[in-house]
Design a protein around this motif. Structure first.
Motif, PDB file in Angstrom:
ATOM      1  N   GLY A  49       0.821  -1.212   0.000  1.00 22.63           N
ATOM      2  CA  GLY A  49       0.000   0.000   0.000  1.00 22.63           C
ATOM      3  C   GLY A  49       0.851   1.256   0.000  1.00 22.63           C
ATOM      4  N   ASP A  80       3.871   1.416  -1.162  1.00 23.13           N
ATOM      5  CA  ASP A  80       4.742   1.438  -2.331  1.00 23.13           C
ATOM      6  C   ASP A  80       4.157   2.445  -3.337  1.00 23.13           C
ATOM      7  OD1 ASP A  80       5.972   0.936  -4.789  1.00 23.13           O
ATOM      8  OD2 ASP A  80       6.344  -1.162  -4.266  1.00 23.13           O
ATOM      9  N   MET A  81       4.959   3.418  -3.730  1.00 23.82           N
ATOM     10  CA  MET A  81       4.476   4.483  -4.621  1.00 23.82           C
ATOM     11  C   MET A  81       3.981   3.915  -5.960  1.00 23.82           C
ATOM     12  SD  MET A  81       5.102   7.671  -3.406  1.00 23.82           S
ATOM     13  CE  MET A  81       5.764   8.243  -1.853  1.00 23.82           C
ATOM     14  N   LYS A 121      -0.561   1.284  -8.776  1.00 24.42           N
ATOM     15  CA  LYS A 121      -0.958   2.696  -8.717  1.00 24.42           C
ATOM     16  C   LYS A 121      -0.651   3.358 -10.044  1.00 24.42           C
ATOM     17  CE  LYS A 121      -0.288   2.987  -3.780  1.00 24.42           C
ATOM     18  NZ  LYS A 121       0.458   1.740  -3.556  1.00 24.42           N
ATOM     19  N   ASP A 122      -1.398   4.387 -10.312  1.00 28.05           N
ATOM     20  CA  ASP A 122      -1.278   5.051 -11.594  1.00 28.05           C
ATOM     21  C   ASP A 122      -1.364   6.557 -11.356  1.00 28.05           C
ATOM     22  OD1 ASP A 122      -1.228   5.624 -14.259  1.00 28.05           O
ATOM     23  OD2 ASP A 122      -3.316   5.067 -14.635  1.00 28.05           O
ATOM     24  N   TRP A 123      -0.247   7.171 -11.161  1.00 34.83           N
ATOM     25  CA  TRP A 123      -0.253   8.606 -10.898  1.00 34.83           C
ATOM     26  C   TRP A 123       1.127   9.180 -11.189  1.00 34.83           C
ATOM     27  CZ3 TRP A 123       2.451  11.142  -6.729  1.00 34.83           C
ATOM     28  CH2 TRP A 123       3.203  10.261  -5.940  1.00 34.83           C
ATOM     29  N   HIS A 149       4.773   7.535 -11.588  1.00 35.67           N
ATOM     30  CA  HIS A 149       4.383   6.269 -10.961  1.00 35.67           C
ATOM     31  C   HIS A 149       3.223   5.647 -11.738  1.00 35.67           C
ATOM     32  CE1 HIS A 149       7.029   7.076  -7.602  1.00 35.67           C
ATOM     33  NE2 HIS A 149       6.556   8.300  -7.583  1.00 35.67           N
TER      34      HIS A 149
END
Lengths: 629, 118
Positions: free
Chosen positions: B29, B31-32, B36-38, B58
């Protein structure tokens, strides 16, 4: 992978060192290898006692001008444990006979044993499943608490909390020491897991308390079922773990432990050849009370009320023996087992470290006529939703039944204690005016789940016993089964509803990324304001700066600015909501705020319209503005 | 082995299993990059007039286009590749600018902008 395994191993070793060994060695020094306590009791009580012992060990450090670092933390615990072990080796323990009935208390039938394992498994399973969605460092309270724990690790001493009475040193030392010894980051699952362990041990402590009082394994199992397995998520269980309600969780661990020791003292009070043992339990009870006062003021406050009521009722119900009870108790208090504990506790309180809430202003906020609606008492609906309808109904029936049983067992302090636990909490949460207390009623109401679960277990057991005794027909048996199904359905559905949570990990890493950016660009004269309404995990931002508990400033929930009973500053509101206004301009000048962290969708617009704010950072959920003049 | 010892061992095993699982979940959670999509854009120097900026990616999209805009005029623009988990610093050497100057970055689907009032 290797670092993950290594950090895991360190975590368990440190937990054993901090939260088990000191308590275990203390019990070993006191009881030796005797069977006065079963191995399960030793295991459970070692945990709570270790928390208190570790606190007391580190209270001494500032007085001795010792820095609190990894080596000194290890040496402090090691020296205590080694000394206790040495005393145990040198001490001669008289052979103590444990009555057969007492020894049999912890021998379970096959069904009971399997049931207990199943209940423990289910409690772990439900809580772990819930925490798997909520273990991230997002909770506001947890962020505030971990700031102080990190402060201890960075400043290598104990904080004075800058006059904030809501924080108590006992809530933070264990986290600081675990982080120091294990090299664990506060931005990880370790704070939640430590609270998880505290919660599990509080359930186990209730289990041994109930087992000792009622001498009936089935009641203890039912209590564990009603408290830990059903409603495993609702407050004050897993929700409090993920929410970082540190004080309450510690309080719910230490309070039953205090009751346990007082009960064991009372059991042996009139046993002539058990005086020493009885006094040893009283010493442990008072030691735990001191620990409670250093850990959570609300629970300590509740303890005083509950215990006073219990003791009063016990004296009245044993009116003919009241003089004898008082004499024996007084003799115990001044005995060589107990008096040194009282003396040491008072020395700590008065000369070593006085809890910061021990001030006139703090007392005045807790005592007096309540004005705020949240402090004027809960109605029945509030209590029902706080503790669960079925648990409330069972608890109420159990209370009445236990009062009736008290007439036959007047000498059982445990019965009185359980009744007083429930009754006093009910009065304090529903009718605080009667006792002239001014505390948030819902916070007290949450404590009710513990005694109500015990009372519910008691009544369920009695019903089953009666059903068996009178060989009830199938209809009656079905009716009893339905009660259990009703209780279980509510408890399970309560847990299921709590699972409807969103994954906040994306928003959280964005908050942390923006925080790291601001921290990198921050000079000593800069000041930061962030928003609490729309940012995820915002209370953890302060851990990136470690400047002050109130740094960064925070725009709180909007309703707080409208609370007429508690008027507060409005600068934090103005500087984000209307940064170009006259009031905000004065606030910026007054506070020196020049960095602002807000949600770009909700609060970006008002800054875009102004020419003295640069937007210096952007991610999908956070915008950072810098005020350039 | 006594029953109570078995209970203690059972509790310890359950706690260790829960703990390993929760640490693992929490690490992912936090972890950047994990699922994740940002991405973010920020000025390399928040306080001065320097327009150099940083793109931190990221997301799975590695190609970004950026432009420096003053008023309606685009002063500089280019494309850049930033791999997932990478941060790229873009040095901008523009002087004698006044008014609000934007840095607009797009990954083809979404765009973000930062600005300084010079």
């Amino acid at each position: 992978m290797f670092s993950f395994i290594f950090s895991q191993l360190m975590f368990y070793l440190v937990l054993a060192l901090v939260l088990f060994l000191p308590g275990y060695f203390l019990l070993l020094t006191i009881f030796g290898k005797s069977k006065t306590l079963s191995s399960l009791e030793k295991f459970i009580l070692s945990f709570g006692l270790s928390i208190i012992l570790v606190d007391f060990i580190f209270f001494l450090y500032p007085r001795l001008s010792l820095p609190l670092n990894r080596l000194s933390a290890f040496l402090g615990i090691f020296l205590f444990s080694a000394t206790a072990l040495m005393i145990y080796k040198l001490k001669i323990f008289p052979a103590a006979e444990v009555p057969e009935a007492e020894a049999a208390l912890f021998q379970f039938s096959k069904i009971q044993f399997s049931a207990f394992l199943l209940l423990i498994f289910l409690a772990f399973f439900v809580k772990t499943a819930f925490l798997s969605q909520t273990a991230l460092p997002t909770a506001t309270d947890m962020g505030h608490h971990m700031y102080w724990a990190k402060w201890i690790t960075e400043n290598r001493t104990l904080p004075d909390y800058a006059g904030l009475p809501d924080f108590i040193i006992g809530e933070h030392i264990i986290f600081a020491v675990i982080s120091l010894l294990g090299g664990l980051s506060f931005l990880s699952a370790f704070p939640v897991l430590t609270l998880y362990l505290i919660n599990i041990f509080s359930l186990l402590t209730v289990f041994i308390l109930v087992l000792r009082i009622f001498k009936e394994k089935r009641i203890a199992l039912l209590a564990f079922f009603l408290l830990g397995t059903l409603f495993a998520v609702s407050s004050p269980q897993a929700k409090f773990i993920s929410g970082g309600v540190v004080g309450n969780l510690l309080g719910n661990l230490l309070l039953p432990m205090v009751f346990y020791f007082f009960f064991r003292f009372s059991e042996l009070l009139f046993e002539k050849n058990q005086k020493k043992l009885s006094r040893t339990f009283l010493a442990l009870a008072l030691f735990s009370v001191f620990g409670l006062f250093y850990t959570h003021h609300l629970t300590a406050f509740l303890f005083l009320f509950i215990f006073s009521l219990a003791f009063l009722v016990f004296l009245i119900s044993n009116f003919k023996k009241a003089g004898e009870i008082l004499t024996h108790s007084f003799q115990a208090l001044i005995s060589r087992q107990v008096f040194p504990v009282i003396l040491a506790g008072l020395i700590f309180f008065l000369f070593i470290l006085t809890p910061n809430y021990f001030s006139l202003s703090a007392t005045q906020t807790a005592v007096g006529a309540a004005v705020k609606i949240t402090r004027t008492g809960l109605d029945l609906n509030n209590i029902r939703s706080a503790v669960g309808e079925s648990r409330l109904a069972l608890g109420a029936a159990g209370f009445l039944l236990l009062i009736l049983a008290l007439f036959k067992n007047k000498g059982n302090f445990g019965y009185v204690l359980i009744s007083a636990w429930a009754l006093m909490l009910y009065i304090m949460s529903a009718y605080p005016k009667l006792l002239f207390i001014n505390l948030p009623s819902s916070r007290i109401g949450n404590y009710l789940t513990y005694p109500l679960a015990v009372l519910g277990a008691y009544v369920l057991f009695q019903i089953f016993q009666k059903a068996r005794h009178y060989s009830l027909n199938n209809t009656a048996k079905i009716a009893l089964g339905l009660i259990l199904i009703f209780v279980s359905r509510e408890g399970i559905s309560d847990s299921v509803q709590a699972f409807k949570t969103n994954d906040e990990s994306l928003e959280l890493v964005e908050t942390f990324n923006a925080s790291a950016y601001v921290a990198k660009n921050l000079a000593s004269k800069d000041a930061v304001l962030k928003d609490h309404n729309y940012l995820t995990g915002d209370s953890w931002i302060k851990l990136f700066f470690m400047r002050d508990y109130k740094f960064p400033l925070s725009r709180g929930y909007f309703k707080r600015y409208e609370d007429e009973t508690n008027p507060r500053e409005t600068c934090t509101l103005q500087m984000i909501s209307n940064p170009g206004g006259e009031a905000a301009r004065e606030c910026f000048a007054e506070t020196g705020v020049n960095f602002l962290m807000v949600n770009p969708d909700f609060d970006g617009g008002q800054f875009h319209r102004l020419s003295n704010f640069n937007q210096v950072y952007s991610n999908p959920n956070i915008a950072v503005f810098y005020k350039n003049n | 082995m006594s029953q109570t010892t078995k209970i203690i061992i059972f509790i310890l095993i359950l706690f260790v299993a829960s703990s390993v699982f929760l640490f693992w979940k929490s690490d992912r959670g936090l972890d950047m990059d994990y699922q994740k999509d940002w991405w973010s854009v920020s000025f390399a120097y928040a306080k001065n007039t320097d327009l150099s900026f940083v793109i931190e990616n990221h997301s799975d999209n590695n190609n970004f286009s950026w432009e420096i805009i003053s008023g309606k005029e685009t002063l500089q623009k280019s494309d850049i590749a930033v791999a997932r988990g990478e941060k790229k610093n873009l040095e901008i050497d523009l002087s004698d600018l006044t008014g609000r100057v934007f840095v607009r970055v797009s990954d083809g689907k979404t765009s973000q902008e930062i600005y300084k009032n010079l």
